[in-house]
Scaffold this active site. Structure first.
Site, PDB file in Angstrom:
ATOM      1  N   GLN A   1       0.814  -1.206   0.000  1.00 15.66           N
ATOM      2  CA  GLN A   1       0.000   0.000   0.000  1.00 15.66           C
ATOM      3  C   GLN A   1       0.849   1.259   0.000  1.00 15.66           C
ATOM      4  OE1 GLN A   1      -2.203  -0.662   3.609  1.00 15.66           O
ATOM      5  NE2 GLN A   1      -0.348  -1.077   4.759  1.00 15.66           N
TER       6      GLN A   1
ATOM      7  N   HIS B   1     -10.659   4.157  18.759  1.00 14.96           N
ATOM      8  CA  HIS B   1      -9.925   3.039  19.365  1.00 14.96           C
ATOM      9  C   HIS B   1     -10.438   2.662  20.750  1.00 14.96           C
ATOM     10  CE1 HIS B   1      -7.112   4.116  16.048  1.00 14.96           C
ATOM     11  NE2 HIS B   1      -7.139   2.805  15.940  1.00 14.96           N
TER      12      HIS B   1
ATOM     13  N   ASP C   1      -1.032   0.432  13.087  1.00 19.32           N
ATOM     14  CA  ASP C   1      -0.631   1.737  13.627  1.00 19.32           C
ATOM     15  C   ASP C   1      -0.378   1.689  15.126  1.00 19.32           C
ATOM     16  OD1 ASP C   1      -3.208   1.617  14.679  1.00 19.32           O
ATOM     17  OD2 ASP C   1      -4.053   2.826  13.051  1.00 19.32           O
TER      18      ASP C   1
ATOM     19  N   ASP D   1      -0.131  -7.969  11.289  1.00 20.85           N
ATOM     20  CA  ASP D   1      -0.412  -7.025  10.208  1.00 20.85           C
ATOM     21  C   ASP D   1       0.483  -7.392   9.037  1.00 20.85           C
ATOM     22  OD1 ASP D   1      -1.659  -3.871  10.068  1.00 20.85           O
ATOM     23  OD2 ASP D   1      -0.161  -4.434   8.578  1.00 20.85           O
TER      24      ASP D   1
ATOM     25  N   ASP E   1      -9.466  -5.523  13.120  1.00 23.53           N
ATOM     26  CA  ASP E   1      -9.500  -4.136  12.649  1.00 23.53           C
ATOM     27  C   ASP E   1      -9.007  -4.078  11.200  1.00 23.53           C
ATOM     28  OD1 ASP E   1      -9.816  -1.434  12.662  1.00 23.53           O
ATOM     29  OD2 ASP E   1      -8.063  -0.985  13.895  1.00 23.53           O
TER      30      ASP E   1
END
Lengths: 544, 498
Positions: free
Chosen positions: B235, B265, B289, B309, B361
């Site tokens: 990305q 969050h 993040d 991730d 998420d």
């Protein structure tokens, strides 16, 4: 005669591919690879004169000749009945027949049949097999089987390439006029009605396998005309719809609507749904295609029960069973068996050479069985090529080519990140009506020609695919599929060929069902096994 | 004629000319990507069009000063409107490229006419060598001014649309002013003056309404200063800083704004953690993040937070980029954290461990690859990895903007065998946002929220589970691997809002 590359492409794939695929073809390095056919020569020994015979014959309860889906299904049925002394003899080095598969560092991939339409009803031997494999978890409130979600083809399922862009689905909706869409709707309504049709005995007019279909003349009359003629007579004339029906016939029967009966053409659209609505679970598939089903069938057998590289050249009914003569393909050493029961699970054109009485007198039904050739290529790619329009699907079809396009072996892989290497399996049914000429055409082309053909077809849709293609393997199938030509499915020849010879020689193969489909092969394999069980004096409730 | 003022005019029109070129290049890069190609083709066609303009100048025989002012006004109009016009073309039609190169050619041609005409106006005032030297000097100085101020001042402060309108206005004012400057040689100064005033007023109105135009376009994406931008194989990661705070964009989609990310969050993490039987082992899928992890680490009982991730560039940034590490309270460096860069789906399939809490998420289901992560296929796998008294939470897009999509996720989770409790929170940067809490059995709150929250309290937390009428449940099909209905719902619903 030397054809130019462009002429070659036009001859095999049609002029549209020749125009677009060759125009975009910049000089490029050929993709490394090979033709990986099974040895045609070994099989062709059957056509020659007498072959050596062994003096000593081994005894066996049941001998299954042929390790394709029909033969393995027979062995699977026998294993379930507890018959231990069963031997399967396979000519090739790998069992599976046209459901064979391969595997490399990237993925497993099919060499032939690559999916199974999810059965609608919870009965029959295919369903039993799927349950054994854990592919079915139960039935829902309406009695429809619940399939393991990861096995059903994931969306996006199909897309079609036309003039530079990909579109969703198999019917080319882009640019279709309202009249064409109305015709499609009318066609679908007709097919739904055929799907819902039942006879007085409650049998479906068009069922899977064909043996369960109604034999009422109301429907079997459709077997006498070609699908193309029927479409014409019914006013289904739009090129897009004709394309869809041709595609269906090429996909399942290896020839166009001109070459199959209307009964077969309608069967494709009507047999796998119940006409009660839009309920359709779609297709079950695995990276290796139906090779996965083959693996499961094999897993029901003890190791060593399947012998490879064995050419059976004679089966002769004798007192109390059959004498079977074979050659070890590698050494040429003869072998003989005395079998109480034999399941001959090979196509008719082979059976006619193998069964001793038929060598003397050619069976009358033989000419009715026609087999079309196919070419399958596997392309190992370092990454997926780019596409314009609808994203990469499981089945990727080219509107303007005679090939069926390609399926993606890694489509069912459950990963979030879909990039990375994959294997594309490309299919070309040689659909011409003269099967012999088509067979010669297939065999006349060598690797460099096939490489040029496959890449021209692919390059028309994916300009960036050549540098991504690491390897290309081509398999030419001379007799890939029996063809349901007009008059064949409901004519006398097919039924005559199903009859056992005496009490000990039974026949199995998808060609007896008239369609080269897993369900047919499995059905006739199980049926022959049950006849053999009866011949052994075993009473076992039928699975059919 | 006042030559100094005329040279100043040269400076201004040169600046304007280059600004339009930069606007077109930047816009094409924003909207079409591949900035090298965009800039190179835009600059090339612009220079070529200037050549056409220069060539055309020879056909202007009489009334050169008059034509010069008219051309100024023409540049003002076309150049001033180019950014808003191109954004609208991109948003509403399929002919963006035609419009882009069309306006580049028109502006380039007009700008190409300017200097030759000006040289001809001035030719009797100066010696040839001085004329060429001075005019070109100011021309190039203007180019320097434009190329420095554009990225450093105008784009960050005004954005492309207002920069374009502002320079259009400047061009119009040059036109207006020229009517006085060139008055001695103009045939109808008054008529030109009226036109110039009308045009200037029009552009002023545009400038005032520029905000609204901007909202209509996609320009607001990077209206703030880009402070960090990197492309990973997965990305494009962009961090921006502006008045609204500090923001993260992935492939142009806002992931959070430091101004209100705590709302998102806290709402994502705490309802699940207060309901779980234990909170010793927590799995986070996505969330590179580190902001969800920051919230999880507020519970002292937490012993292991494993964050899966795909993109090491993202988790690396969250670990090492100071501002982001500060925002996530250095969660990534916490000894309890374990960061794994792998495919989340593959990780769940291959690691048979179970977890006390799982926080899911993922990005919204806007394509088939992401849609997979919202199917019964995925949720059944998730259920197998959730411990006996475990609770999981799934970010579930907006129940306001994508109402059926939200309820489709809830329906799908139920079909996978979960007990579900959907809820929502207002995150101003995103709008109303939705989550679904799932467990094997109904899970009431068992522990207090940790200290130091900014959004949730025990009381307000209860309110999250109330859905007003316009977000209440809608019937939806179950999202399965073999139908992917959610991607279709999502596309259809968001299209209505965009």
């Amino acid at each position: 005669m030397e054809l130019t590359r462009r002429e070659l492409v036009a001859a095999f794939l049609g002029s549209a591919v020749a125009a677009s695929g060759c125009r975009r073809m910049r000089p490029r390095e050929p993709v490394p690879g090979a033709i990986v056919d099974r040895a045609v020569d070994v099989g062709h020994k059957l056509r020659g004169g007498a072959l050596p015979r062994a003096a000593e014959a081994q005894t066996v309860d049941v001998l299954v000749v042929g390790g394709g889906v029909a033969g393995l299904s027979a062995a699977w049925r026998l294993a379930a009945a507890g018959v231990k002394d069963v031997r399967v003899l396979e000519l090739d080095s790998e069992p599976g027949g046209t459901s064979r598969s391969g595997r490399n560092e990237v993925s497993a991939y099919p060499w032939g049949a690559h999916y199974l339409p999810a059965p609608l009803v919870d009965s029959g031997p295919v369903m039993r097999l799927l349950r054994e494999m854990g592919a079915v978890s139960g039935v829902d409130a309406q009695g429809y089987p619940d399939y393991a979600e990861e096995l059903l083809i994931h969306e996006p399922e199909e897309r079609i390439f036309y003039k530079g862009d990909w579109y969703e689905g198999l019917y080319l909706r882009a640019g279709a006029s309202p009249a064409e869409l109305a015709e499609l709707e009318r066609f679908e309504a007709r097919m739904n009605a055929f799907a819902a049709a039942r006879d007085a005995k409650g049998r479906k007019a068009f069922a899977v396998p064909t043996a369960l279909s109604s034999d009422d003349a109301e429907w079997t009359a459709l077997d006498k005309v070609t699908m193309a003629r029927w479409m014409e007579a019914e006013g289904f004339r739009s090129p897009r719809l004709r394309w869809l029906v041709d595609y269906a016939c090429r996909d399942d029967y290896g020839t166009t609507a001109e070459g199959v009966s209307a009964w077969a053409g309608i069967w494709y659209f009507a047999a796998r749904q119940d006409g009660k609505g839009e309920r359709s679970e779609g297709f079950l598939s695995w990276p290796e295609g139906n090779g996965h089903l083959v693996k499961h069938l094999l897993s029901s057998l003890a190791p060593g029960q399947v012998e490879r590289n064995v050419l059976v050249h004679s089966v002769e009914p004798v007192e109390g069973g059959c004498r079977v003569d074979a050659l070890e393909a590698a050494t040429g050493r003869p072998r003989a068996y005395r079998a109480r029961q034999v399941v001959l699970a090979c196509p008719r054109f082979v059976a006619a050479h193998v069964v001793a009485p038929w060598r003397e007198k050619r069976p009358e039904w033989l000419g009715a069985f026609q087999y079309g050739p196919w070419v399958v290529a596997n392309l190992t790619l370092s990454d997926k090529p780019a596409s314009h329009g609808f994203p990469l699907a499981w089945d990727n079809v080219f509107y303007e080519s005679r090939s069926l396009g390609y399926v993606v072996a890694t489509h069912q892989g459950l990963r979030m990140d879909e990039r990375g290497p994959t294997v594309f399996t490309w299919y070309l049914p040689m659909a011409g009506l003269d099967v012999k000429a088509e067979r010669e055409k297939v065999l006349s082309a060598g690797y460099s020609e096939w490489e040029g053909l496959v890449m021209a077809d692919m390059l028309a849709a994916h300009q960036d695919i050549a540098p991504l293609t690491r390897r290309l393997e081509v398999m030419r199938w001379g007799h890939a599929m029996v063809r349901p030509t007009p008059g064949f499915l409901w004519g006398p020849a097919r039924f005559a060929a199903q009859e056992s010879l005496g009490d000990s020689l039974h026949f199995a193969h998808s060609d007896l069902g008239g369609m080269a489909l897993f369900e047919e092969a499995n059905w006739f394999g199980v049926k022959a096994a049950e006849k053999a069980l009866k011949g052994l004096g075993r009473a076992d409730p039928s699975w059919l | 004629m006042n030559k100094t003022l005329l040279f100043f005019t040269v400076l201004v029109i040169a600046t304007c000319g280059l600004i339009y070129e930069l606007i077109a290049g930047a816009l094409a890069s924003y909207l079409l990507g591949d900035s090298i190609t965009q800039f190179s083709t835009v600059i090339g066609s612009y220079l070529f069009a200037m050549g056409i303009g220069s060539w055309l100048s020879r056909f202007i025989e009489r009334g050169v000063p008059q034509r010069f002012v008219e051309i100024e006004l023409g540049v003002a109009l076309v150049g001033g409107l180019c950014a808003p016009m191109l954004f609208l073309t991109f948003a509403l039609t399929d002919i963006f490229r035609v419009a882009l190169y069309g306006s580049v050619l028109v502006i380039g041609t007009l700008v190409g006419l300017e200097i030759p005409l000006l040289l001809r106006i001035l030719k009797d005032e100066l010696k040839f060598k001085d004329l060429v030297s001075q005019v070109l000097t100011f021309d190039y100085l203007g180019a320097l001014a434009a190329s420095i101020s554009f990225p450093l001042l105008f784009v960050p402060k005004l954005g492309l649309v207002r920069t374009s309108l502002l320079f259009g206005l400047l061009n119009a004012l040059v036109g207006l002013w020229s009517t006085w400057l060139l008055a001695p040689v103009l045939a109808h100064p008054l008529r030109l003056r009226v036109k110039a005033v009308a045009l200037s007023l029009f552009l002023v109105v545009g400038l005032v309404l520029g905000d609204r135009l901007t909202n209509f376009s996609e320009e607001h994406l990077y209206a703030d200063d880009v402070v960090h931008a990197t492309s990973s194989p997965y990305q494009r990661i962009v961090l921006t800083r502006g008045k609204r705070g500090f923001s993260l964009y992935l492939n142009g989609n806002l992931q959070f704004s430091s101004l209100d990310e705590y709302r998102y969050h806290e709402a994502l993490v705490h309802p699940a953690l207060v309901r779980a039987g234990k909170v010793e082992r927590v799995l986070v899928l996505g969330g590179g993040d580190g902001l969800a992890a920051r919230e999880i680490l507020k519970y002292p009982e937490v012993k292991n937070v494993t964050l899966v991730d795909l993109d090491p560039a993202m988790t690396g940034l969250a670990t090492r980029y100071d501002e982001l590490a500060e925002l996530n309270a250095h969660a990534m460096a916490d000894p309890r954290m374990h960061v794994i860069n792998t495919d989340a789906m593959e990780y769940l399939r291959e690691k048979p461990e179970t977890w006390d809490v799982i926080v899911v998420d993922f990005p919204d289901p806007n394509n088939f690859s992401l849609g997979k992560l919202y199917t019964t296929g995925f949720y059944k796998l998730l259920k197998r990895r959730l411990g006996p008294e475990g609770v999981a939470v799934i970010q579930s897009t907006s129940p306001m903007f994508a109402r059926r999509s939200f309820w489709c996720i809830d329906t799908t989770l139920k079909a996978a065998g979960f007990w579900t409790q959907p809820y929502h929170a207002l995150v101003p940067s995103f709008g109303e946002w939705g989550y679904v809490l799932v467990a094997h059995e109904p899970a009431p709150p068992r522990r207090p929220m940790p200290e130091g929250l900014r959004f949730l309290t025990e009381d307000t937390h209860e309110g999250l589970f109330q859905f007003p009428m316009d977000m209440s449940p809608l019937p939806a099909e179950v999202n399965r691997l073999n139908n992917q209905v959610l991607v279709h719902y999502y596309e259809e619903e968001w299209r209505r809002w965009n």
